[in-house]
Motif scaffolding. Structure first.
Motif, PDB file in Angstrom:
ATOM      1  N   ALA A 185      42.400  44.906  32.549  1.00  0.00           N
ATOM      2  CA  ALA A 185      41.843  45.958  31.666  1.00  0.00           C
ATOM      3  C   ALA A 185      41.186  47.026  32.521  1.00  0.00           C
ATOM      4  O   ALA A 185      41.830  47.623  33.383  1.00  0.00           O
ATOM      5  N   PHE A 186      39.887  47.282  32.339  1.00  0.00           N
ATOM      6  CA  PHE A 186      39.198  48.317  33.111  1.00  0.00           C
ATOM      7  C   PHE A 186      38.386  47.727  34.266  1.00  0.00           C
ATOM      8  O   PHE A 186      37.584  48.421  34.897  1.00  0.00           O
ATOM      9  N   GLY A 187      38.551  46.428  34.505  1.00  0.00           N
ATOM     10  CA  GLY A 187      37.884  45.813  35.656  1.00  0.00           C
ATOM     11  C   GLY A 187      36.467  45.348  35.407  1.00  0.00           C
ATOM     12  O   GLY A 187      35.742  45.041  36.356  1.00  0.00           O
ATOM     13  N   ILE A 188      36.010  45.264  34.156  1.00  0.00           N
ATOM     14  CA  ILE A 188      34.659  44.798  33.856  1.00  0.00           C
ATOM     15  C   ILE A 188      34.712  43.284  33.653  1.00  0.00           C
ATOM     16  O   ILE A 188      35.563  42.766  32.924  1.00  0.00           O
ATOM     17  N   THR A 189      33.811  42.548  34.300  1.00  0.00           N
ATOM     18  CA  THR A 189      33.836  41.085  34.241  1.00  0.00           C
ATOM     19  C   THR A 189      32.507  40.521  33.753  1.00  0.00           C
ATOM     20  O   THR A 189      31.470  41.191  33.775  1.00  0.00           O
ATOM     21  N   LEU A 190      32.583  39.258  33.319  1.00  0.00           N
ATOM     22  CA  LEU A 190      31.408  38.481  32.938  1.00  0.00           C
ATOM     23  C   LEU A 190      31.476  37.138  33.638  1.00  0.00           C
ATOM     24  O   LEU A 190      32.507  36.786  34.219  1.00  0.00           O
ATOM     25  N   GLN A 191      30.386  36.383  33.561  1.00  0.00           N
ATOM     26  CA  GLN A 191      30.391  35.018  34.052  1.00  0.00           C
ATOM     27  C   GLN A 191      30.321  34.071  32.866  1.00  0.00           C
ATOM     28  O   GLN A 191      29.529  34.281  31.935  1.00  0.00           O
ATOM     29  N   ASP A 192      31.172  33.037  32.899  1.00  0.00           N
ATOM     30  CA  ASP A 192      31.129  32.064  31.821  1.00  0.00           C
ATOM     31  C   ASP A 192      30.015  31.050  32.078  1.00  0.00           C
ATOM     32  O   ASP A 192      29.249  31.176  33.046  1.00  0.00           O
TER      33      ASP A 192
END
Length: 349
Positions: A185-192
Motif C-alpha cells: 500500500a503506502f508503506g505505513i505499518t503497525l506492530q501486532d
C-alpha cells in the motif's frame, strides 16, 4: 279450493318492490360509506406510519454518519507531524478536480456546512438539486472497513498509524500481497500483539454531503439510473465515488434540514456555550465537537391534515416553518450526535 290456491300463488306488489329497493339502497349506501371510511382510515394510518418511520430513520441515519466524522483509522492527528494545517478558507466540499492534494488540504475539517443557502456553494449541487433555505452538511472520514490490497485505481485511500499516514489514489499503491509490510500500500505499518511488523489497514477516503432534494431521484444518481422521480422532498447523500461525486436517496418525505454545531473553545473535546447554526471560520469548524439535527418530515400523500401549525427547527436561531395547509401531515424529528473521533482525541484522561 281453486280460489284459495290462486291467493297463495300471487306475487309481491309494486309498492312492496319499491320499499325493498329503497331499503336495499339505504343498506348499500351505509356499507359503501363504511368501506370508504375504513379504506381512507387505513390509508391515513399507513401514511402516518410511513412518515414516522422515514423521519426516525432519517434522523438516526444522519446522526450515525455524523458520529463517524473525523475517523482516520489509527491516526492520532494531534501527534502526527504530517497532518496538514487548517485551511485559511473553506474548501469546496466537492471540488471539480479530485486529487490527493485537494483532499489533504480539506482533511482537518472533519465537518463543514452551509446554513440555509439559496444557491449551494458546493460545486456538485445545482439549484435544481437542492431545496432553498435548507441546510447542507459535509462529513469527511475514512471508511471503517479495511480494503485490503484489492484497491481501485480511481479511488482514494488513507493508510495510517498513530503518528504517520498517507493519502493517495489506489493507482499509486503497491498491491503485491507477497511484498514486505513496509512496502505494501503506502508503506505505513503497525506492530501486532507479538511485536511483528504488519501492514496498516487501508481505508477508502470518504466525503459525504447531506442535503434536501425536491425529488426522489437526483440528477447524478450513483446507480446511473437517471429518471424524473417523484416530486417528493427527500434527504439525499452526495458521496465521493472513485474520482467523482454521485447522489443517492436516504429517506423520502423529508422537507427541511437544520443543523446546529457545538464548538470546543478550550480544547477539552466538549462543546462550550450555546450551539450555533454557522461556526463561520475554518478554525471554528475544526473545533466542532457536537451537532444537533432537526428534520421536518411530511407525509408523502395528502391526508387532509389541517394547517395553521408552526414548526420550530433549532434553538440558537430557530427556523420557523408555517404549515401551508396543503393537506400533508408534518412532524419534527431531532437527534444529537457527539463527534466521538475528534472530541475523543482531545479528552484528557
Amino acid at each position: 279450493m281453486a280460489a284459495r290456491s290462486r291467493n297463495r300463488q300471487r306475487g309481491v306488489t309494486l309498492v312492496e318492490v319499491m320499499v325493498a329497493m329503497v331499503v336495499g339502497l339505504i343498506l348499500l349506501a351505509g356499507i359503501t360509506t363504511l368501506v370508504v371510511g375504513a379504506s381512507r382510515s387505513n390509508r391515513d394510518i399507513d401514511a402516518a406510519a410511513r412518515q414516522l418511520e422515514n423521519g426516525r430513520y432519517a434522523a438516526l441515519t444522519l446522526a450515525d454518519h455524523l458520529r463517524h466524522a473525523g475517523f482516520w483509522g489509527n491516526l492520532y492527528p494531534d501527534a502526527a507531524p504530517a497532518m496538514p494545517a487548517t485551511p485559511a478558507a473553506l474548501p469546496d466540499p466537492c471540488p471539480t478536480t479530485v486529487d490527493a492534494t485537494t483532499l489533504l488540504d480539506a482533511m482537518p475539517l472533519h465537518i463543514q456546512g452551509e446554513n440555509n443557502p439559496g444557491t449551494p456553494a458546493a460545486g456538485c449541487l445545482g439549484d435544481a438539486d437542492h431545496v432553498d433555505n435548507t441546510d447542507i452538511v459535509v462529513v469527511r472520514r475514512a471508511s471503517t472497513a479495511d480494503a485490503g490490497l484489492a484497491l481501485a485505481g480511481g479511488t482514494f485511500y488513507i493508510q495510517s498509524a498513530a503518528t504517520a499516514f498517507a493519502l493517495d489514489s489506489g493507482a499509486n499503491t503497491n498491491t503485491d500481497p507477497d511484498a514486505a509490510p513496509q512496502d505494501q500500500a503506502f508503506g505505513i505499518t503497525l506492530q501486532d500483539a507479538a511485536g511483528n511488523l504488519v501492514r496498516a489497514p487501508v481505508r477508502a477516503y470518504r466525503i459525504e454531503i447531506f442535503y434536501i432534494s425536491p425529488s426522489t431521484v437526483p440528477s447524478s444518481p450513483c446507480d446511473d439510473n437517471a429518471g424524473t422521480g417523484e416530486d417528493v422532498p427527500t434527504l439525499m447523500r452526495m458521496r465521493l465515488d472513485g474520482g467523482s461525486f454521485c447522489a443517492e436517496p436516504i429517506a423520502v418525505g423529508i422537507e427541511d434540514l437544520q443543523i446546529e454545531y457545538g464548538i470546543d473553545n478550550n480544547g477539552d473535546g466538549t462543546p462550550e456555550g450555546a450551539y450555533t447554526d454557522d461556526p463561520g471560520t475554518p478554525a471554528a469548524w475544526a473545533d466542532v465537537m457536537g451537532v444537533r439535527v432537526y428534520l421536518l418530515a411530511r407525509s408523502t400523500t395528502d391526508v387532509g391534515a389541517q394547517g395553521g401549525k408552526t414548526y420550530r427547527l433549532g434553538e440558537d436561531a430557530p427556523v420557523l416553518v408555517n404549515d401551508p395547509g396543503d393537506g400533508f401531515s408534518r412532524h419534527v424529528f431531532t437527534s444529537t450526535a457527539r463527534l466521538v473521533n475528534p472530541s475523543g482525541r482531545r479528552e484528557t484522561p
